[in-house]
Scaffold this motif. Structure first.
Motif, PDB file in Angstrom:
ATOM      1  N   GLY A   9       0.811  -1.212   0.000  1.00  0.00           N
ATOM      2  CA  GLY A   9       0.000   0.000   0.000  1.00  0.00           C
ATOM      3  C   GLY A   9       0.845   1.262   0.000  1.00  0.00           C
ATOM      4  N   LEU A  10       1.909   1.277   0.804  1.00  0.00           N
ATOM      5  CA  LEU A  10       2.799   2.432   0.859  1.00  0.00           C
ATOM      6  C   LEU A  10       3.518   2.630  -0.473  1.00  0.00           C
ATOM      7  N   PHE A  11       3.923   1.512  -1.090  1.00  0.00           N
ATOM      8  CA  PHE A  11       4.572   1.606  -2.397  1.00  0.00           C
ATOM      9  C   PHE A  11       3.605   2.187  -3.429  1.00  0.00           C
ATOM     10  N   LEU A  12       2.372   1.679  -3.441  1.00  0.00           N
ATOM     11  CA  LEU A  12       1.372   2.172  -4.386  1.00  0.00           C
ATOM     12  C   LEU A  12       1.037   3.642  -4.116  1.00  0.00           C
ATOM     13  N   GLY A  13       1.002   4.008  -2.838  1.00  0.00           N
ATOM     14  CA  GLY A  13       0.738   5.399  -2.480  1.00  0.00           C
ATOM     15  C   GLY A  13       1.840   6.321  -2.970  1.00  0.00           C
ATOM     16  N   PHE A  14       3.098   5.854  -2.884  1.00  0.00           N
ATOM     17  CA  PHE A  14       4.226   6.649  -3.378  1.00  0.00           C
ATOM     18  C   PHE A  14       4.198   6.723  -4.903  1.00  0.00           C
ATOM     19  N   PHE A  15       3.824   5.616  -5.555  1.00  0.00           N
ATOM     20  CA  PHE A  15       3.733   5.618  -7.019  1.00  0.00           C
ATOM     21  C   PHE A  15       2.683   6.626  -7.485  1.00  0.00           C
ATOM     22  N   LEU A  16       1.591   6.750  -6.741  1.00  0.00           N
ATOM     23  CA  LEU A  16       0.558   7.721  -7.098  1.00  0.00           C
ATOM     24  C   LEU A  16       1.133   9.129  -7.197  1.00  0.00           C
ATOM     25  N   LEU A  17       2.049   9.461  -6.293  1.00  0.00           N
ATOM     26  CA  LEU A  17       2.671  10.786  -6.306  1.00  0.00           C
ATOM     27  C   LEU A  17       3.472  10.984  -7.589  1.00  0.00           C
ATOM     28  N   ILE A  18       4.269   9.979  -7.967  1.00  0.00           N
ATOM     29  CA  ILE A  18       5.079  10.071  -9.179  1.00  0.00           C
ATOM     30  C   ILE A  18       4.185  10.183 -10.412  1.00  0.00           C
TER      31      ILE A  18
ATOM     32  N   LEU B 161     -15.568   9.714  -9.401  1.00  0.00           N
ATOM     33  CA  LEU B 161     -16.068   8.864  -8.317  1.00  0.00           C
ATOM     34  C   LEU B 161     -14.985   7.919  -7.813  1.00  0.00           C
ATOM     35  N   SER B 162     -14.164   7.420  -8.723  1.00  0.00           N
ATOM     36  CA  SER B 162     -13.070   6.523  -8.338  1.00  0.00           C
ATOM     37  C   SER B 162     -12.039   7.255  -7.495  1.00  0.00           C
ATOM     38  N   MET B 163     -11.787   8.534  -7.813  1.00  0.00           N
ATOM     39  CA  MET B 163     -10.833   9.320  -7.029  1.00  0.00           C
ATOM     40  C   MET B 163     -11.370   9.616  -5.623  1.00  0.00           C
ATOM     41  N   ILE B 164     -12.696   9.766  -5.519  1.00  0.00           N
ATOM     42  CA  ILE B 164     -13.304   9.953  -4.196  1.00  0.00           C
ATOM     43  C   ILE B 164     -13.129   8.685  -3.373  1.00  0.00           C
ATOM     44  N   ALA B 165     -13.378   7.531  -4.010  1.00  0.00           N
ATOM     45  CA  ALA B 165     -13.191   6.245  -3.326  1.00  0.00           C
ATOM     46  C   ALA B 165     -11.738   6.059  -2.944  1.00  0.00           C
ATOM     47  N   LEU B 166     -10.833   6.429  -3.849  1.00  0.00           N
ATOM     48  CA  LEU B 166      -9.402   6.296  -3.577  1.00  0.00           C
ATOM     49  C   LEU B 166      -8.980   7.183  -2.408  1.00  0.00           C
ATOM     50  N   CYS B 167      -9.570   8.366  -2.318  1.00  0.00           N
ATOM     51  CA  CYS B 167      -9.228   9.279  -1.230  1.00  0.00           C
ATOM     52  C   CYS B 167      -9.572   8.666   0.124  1.00  0.00           C
ATOM     53  N   TYR B 168     -10.795   8.134   0.247  1.00  0.00           N
ATOM     54  CA  TYR B 168     -11.191   7.462   1.488  1.00  0.00           C
ATOM     55  C   TYR B 168     -10.273   6.267   1.769  1.00  0.00           C
ATOM     56  N   HIS B 169      -9.951   5.526   0.724  1.00  0.00           N
ATOM     57  CA  HIS B 169      -9.101   4.341   0.853  1.00  0.00           C
ATOM     58  C   HIS B 169      -7.712   4.740   1.357  1.00  0.00           C
TER      59      HIS B 169
ATOM     60  N   SER C  98      -3.759  12.556   0.786  1.00  0.00           N
ATOM     61  CA  SER C  98      -4.843  11.864   0.090  1.00  0.00           C
ATOM     62  C   SER C  98      -5.726  12.839  -0.675  1.00  0.00           C
ATOM     63  N   ILE C  99      -6.083  13.944  -0.041  1.00  0.00           N
ATOM     64  CA  ILE C  99      -6.965  14.924  -0.682  1.00  0.00           C
ATOM     65  C   ILE C  99      -6.279  15.598  -1.865  1.00  0.00           C
ATOM     66  N   ILE C 100      -5.020  16.005  -1.680  1.00  0.00           N
ATOM     67  CA  ILE C 100      -4.293  16.701  -2.746  1.00  0.00           C
ATOM     68  C   ILE C 100      -4.111  15.802  -3.968  1.00  0.00           C
ATOM     69  N   ILE C 101      -3.661  14.565  -3.741  1.00  0.00           N
ATOM     70  CA  ILE C 101      -3.424  13.642  -4.842  1.00  0.00           C
ATOM     71  C   ILE C 101      -4.727  13.311  -5.573  1.00  0.00           C
ATOM     72  N   CYS C 102      -5.747  12.956  -4.833  1.00  0.00           N
ATOM     73  CA  CYS C 102      -7.002  12.520  -5.450  1.00  0.00           C
ATOM     74  C   CYS C 102      -7.754  13.678  -6.096  1.00  0.00           C
ATOM     75  N   ALA C 103      -7.747  14.848  -5.453  1.00  0.00           N
ATOM     76  CA  ALA C 103      -8.392  16.023  -6.048  1.00  0.00           C
ATOM     77  C   ALA C 103      -7.669  16.417  -7.330  1.00  0.00           C
TER      78      ALA C 103
END
Length: 218
Positions: A15-24, A160-168, A199-204
């Motif tokens: 999860g942490l790896f995937l979260g970091f990949f989201l930033l890149i 909608l997927s980004m909203i779900a991702l934010c909560y996740h 979470s909010i910055i990335i997903c928004a």
């Protein structure tokens, strides 16, 4: 078979790896907000560089494996918790979001379905399809992205997927802090605040991309 603790640790690390990949991924996709002509060539050049770099290719294999492991591990943990009558990663010390913690399985499933659609629309066509070439001879991923984002139904699914991702992410980061043993009064509020902001910055930011393209190219 892996113990529950081992599975939670695996969930945490993937999860942490995937979260970091989201930033890149997010930083690279910010090029979509550039002026159209500049965004067109620059985004394609960036995509071409990523597809031809051996280090990036290696990281991509780790990414695919992490997505599969995270999804399978989350399914196993959710089913075990349902079987035992326990809520997802129940913790008496408090949770980042009680609604998110109760529905991590549903959120994860929704995100996984979105990923399948996302990979099919972009990654699969870019890798195995025959996209046109831009004036520099690079595969025109930019035009592909624009054409997909011009579809109103895809924009809605994406947002909608980004909203779900934010909560996740909010609950996932909070849960990872506990799993790594960092749940301490001196740090927990800081980690929680940073996790929510991230979470909010990335997903928004991701959600704004298809919205921006949709209204810009009408």
């Amino acid at each position: 078979m892996l113990s529950t603790l081992s599975r939670k640790m695996l969930m945490c690390l993937t999860g942490l790896f995937l979260g970091f990949f989201l930033l890149i991924h997010f930083l690279g996709n910010l090029q979509l907000f550039l002026p159209q002509e500049q965004a067109h060539l620059q985004f394609n050049a960036y995509s071409h560089f990523l597809s031809g770099n051996i280090i990036i290719k290696t990281v991509s294999y780790i990414l695919y494996a992490s997505i599969l492991l995270h999804a399978v591990d989350g399914l196993v943990i959710t089913l075990r918790n349902k079987k035992s009558g326990a809520r997802y990663q129940t913790d008496r010390r408090g949770r980042a979001s009680s609604w998110a913690s109760r529905n991590m399985g549903i959120l994860g499933t929704f995100i996984l379905i979105f990923l399948v659609i996302h990979f099919q629309n972009f990654w699969y066509i870019y890798k195995f399809g025959n996209p046109p070439l831009d004036e520099n001879g690079n595969k025109d991923l930019y035009i592909l992205v624009v054409n997909v984002f011009k579809e109103w139904w895809y924009v809605i699914i994406y947002v909608l997927s980004m909203i779900a991702l934010c909560y996740h992410l909010v609950h996932g980061i909070h849960s990872a802090v506990r799993t790594l043993g960092l749940y301490h009064p001196k740090f927990v509020k800081w980690f929680k605040t940073v996790g929510i902001a991230y979470s909010i910055i990335i997903c928004a930011g991701f959600a704004l991309m298809p919205v921006y393209v949709f209204f810009t190219y009408q």
